[in-house]
Write a protein that holds these residues in place. Structure first.
Motif: not given
Length: 427
Positions: A103-104, A77, A99-100, A79
């Motif tokens: 991609t991460k 979250q 969440r994310n 990033g």
């Protein structure tokens, strides 16, 4: 965390239930009326900067565990790019929904039986900056073999060896336990003096066979091995160990771990009553924040009185003794009783648990702690890491139960309401 052994406590209480039969006013919680599970409410991530390219690349071991799951959620979250290790990559469905994560989040396989340091070095490829070592080869709170103990120490040492060989690694944070502080004293598990105040200077005495659990021994030996390596080899990375007490709160992990078990068993109506124990607790959000703050610090705060000491931090919500087991059951009964949950607050006599403990060594350890709570000092974590703890015991306990209901771990009764939680700060 994971103190005392609540699976063994459940066994002991079950034996008490058999002994008393009709004398205990106990009604097991029903498993019917299970509703659809609901997603946990998302955290506020409005402060996350869109440009996250300069953030550290993070390795988290034991990625599907209780602490690691919440830590990974927060890292994503905020990033960060995360590489998480798990023993079985096919069992990470709850991580894939974060969440994310698309991609991460990378998932890598790691069995802690691994003895090749090159396997650990491979996990650090592509410039890992921070390492959060959360994994432990421990099967809940069951008795462990010497091989398991050796595996825990070995995996810790191999990871540190690999990190020392990689110039990109700047921080290693180990998720230990308060069990490495308060056990192994001959007269009493919390020392002969009930008013003794435990700090980071205290270590569990693993050579003492009385008042010792396998989990406490494992966490103590693992942390000692880490500090021995760091102080002998003086690696370029900064090492910190975090020592949380019982971890409760809005937990992401969808399994019943030992920290969650205390609330789970009460809510499921599996206890015939409550015993005379204290429960030192800490909110999962504070444990996660402590990991961030430990990793982000490049030096101690100016003028810190702990500047030349080991970066070892007790994590617990309050200074002194914490909440009483009967109070935990009372909080849950007041809130969830009207919703249809059968929760017993009947006080089990100490003498009865003592009789049952004659047949189990770990229950014998627990019986010595009846009526005596540990005094903890969390000052160091506040002054050095700057933590501001969630101190409201009522809210922490209720959020734990609501999270497990929403995850489907506890049946959702027809009368269940995911209503607002509020409580007193006095506990």
């Amino acid at each position: 965390m994971m103190r005392p052994s609540f699976r063994r406590l459940l066994l002991g209480l079950s034996l008490i239930d058999i002994l008393l039969v009709a004398s205990i006013p106990y009604i097991a919680g029903s498993s019917e009326d299970v509703g659809d599970t609901a997603d946990l409410p998302p955290k506020d991530v409005s402060s996350v900067d869109d440009d996250t390219s300069s953030l550290p690349f993070v390795l988290v071991t034991g990625g599907n565990g209780l602490v690691a799951s919440n830590l990974i959620m927060e890292l994503l979250q905020r990033g960060y790019h995360v590489r998480a290790t798990v023993r079985n990559p096919s069992k990470v469905s709850h991580l894939r929904t974060l969440r994310n994560s698309e991609t991460k989040l990378e998932i890598a396989a790691l069995d802690l039986k691994e003895k090749d340091v090159q396997v650990y070095r491979a996990l650090l490829k592509d410039g890992i900056d921070w390492i959060f070592h959360v994994a432990a080869p421990f099967v809940d709170d069951l008795p462990q073999s010497d091989e398991t103990m050796e595996m825990a120490v070995q995996s810790m040492t191999l990871l540190l060896q690999a990190a020392a060989q990689e110039s990109s690694v700047s921080q290693v944070v180990y998720t230990g336990s308060d069990s490495a502080v308060v056990y192994g004293y001959a007269d009493n598990p919390i020392k002969a003096d009930p008013n003794y105040i435990f700090t980071e200077d205290d270590w569990t005495n693993v050579t003492c066979t009385k008042g010792m659990t396998d989990y406490a021994k494992m966490k103590t030996l693992t942390e000692l091995a880490a500090w021995e390596f760091v102080e002998k080899h003086a690696p370029n990375f900064r090492f910190s160990s975090l020592l949380p007490s019982y971890i409760l709160g809005p937990l992401v992990s969808d399994t019943v771990t030992s920290s969650k078990r205390i609330v789970y068993e009460i809510m499921a109506g599996k206890y015939p009553g409550v015993i005379d124990l204290y429960i030192p607790m800490v909110d999962i959000r504070d444990v996660v924040e402590a990991h961030f703050r430990a990793a982000m610090q490049s030096k101690e705060p100016a003028g810190s009185r702990w500047a030349n000491q080991r970066r070892r931090f007790l994590l617990t919500r309050k200074k002194g003794k914490d909440v009483f087991f009967p109070e935990v059951a009372g909080i849950l009964k007041d809130h969830f009783g009207p919703m249809g949950y059968s929760i017993s607050t009947w006080p089990i006599p100490n003498w009865l648990l003592w009789i049952v403990s004659l047949f189990d060594s770990e229950l014998a350890t627990m019986s010595q702690m009846l009526g005596v709570g540990e005094n903890y000092d969390n000052t160091k974590s506040i002054e050095v890491l700057g933590l501001t703890y969630h101190t409201n015991a009522t809210e922490i306990i209720l959020e734990t139960a609501h999270a497990m209901i929403q995850q489907g771990l506890i049946p959702k009764k027809k009368g269940y309401q995911a209503r607002g939680i509020s409580g007193s700060d006095e506990l």
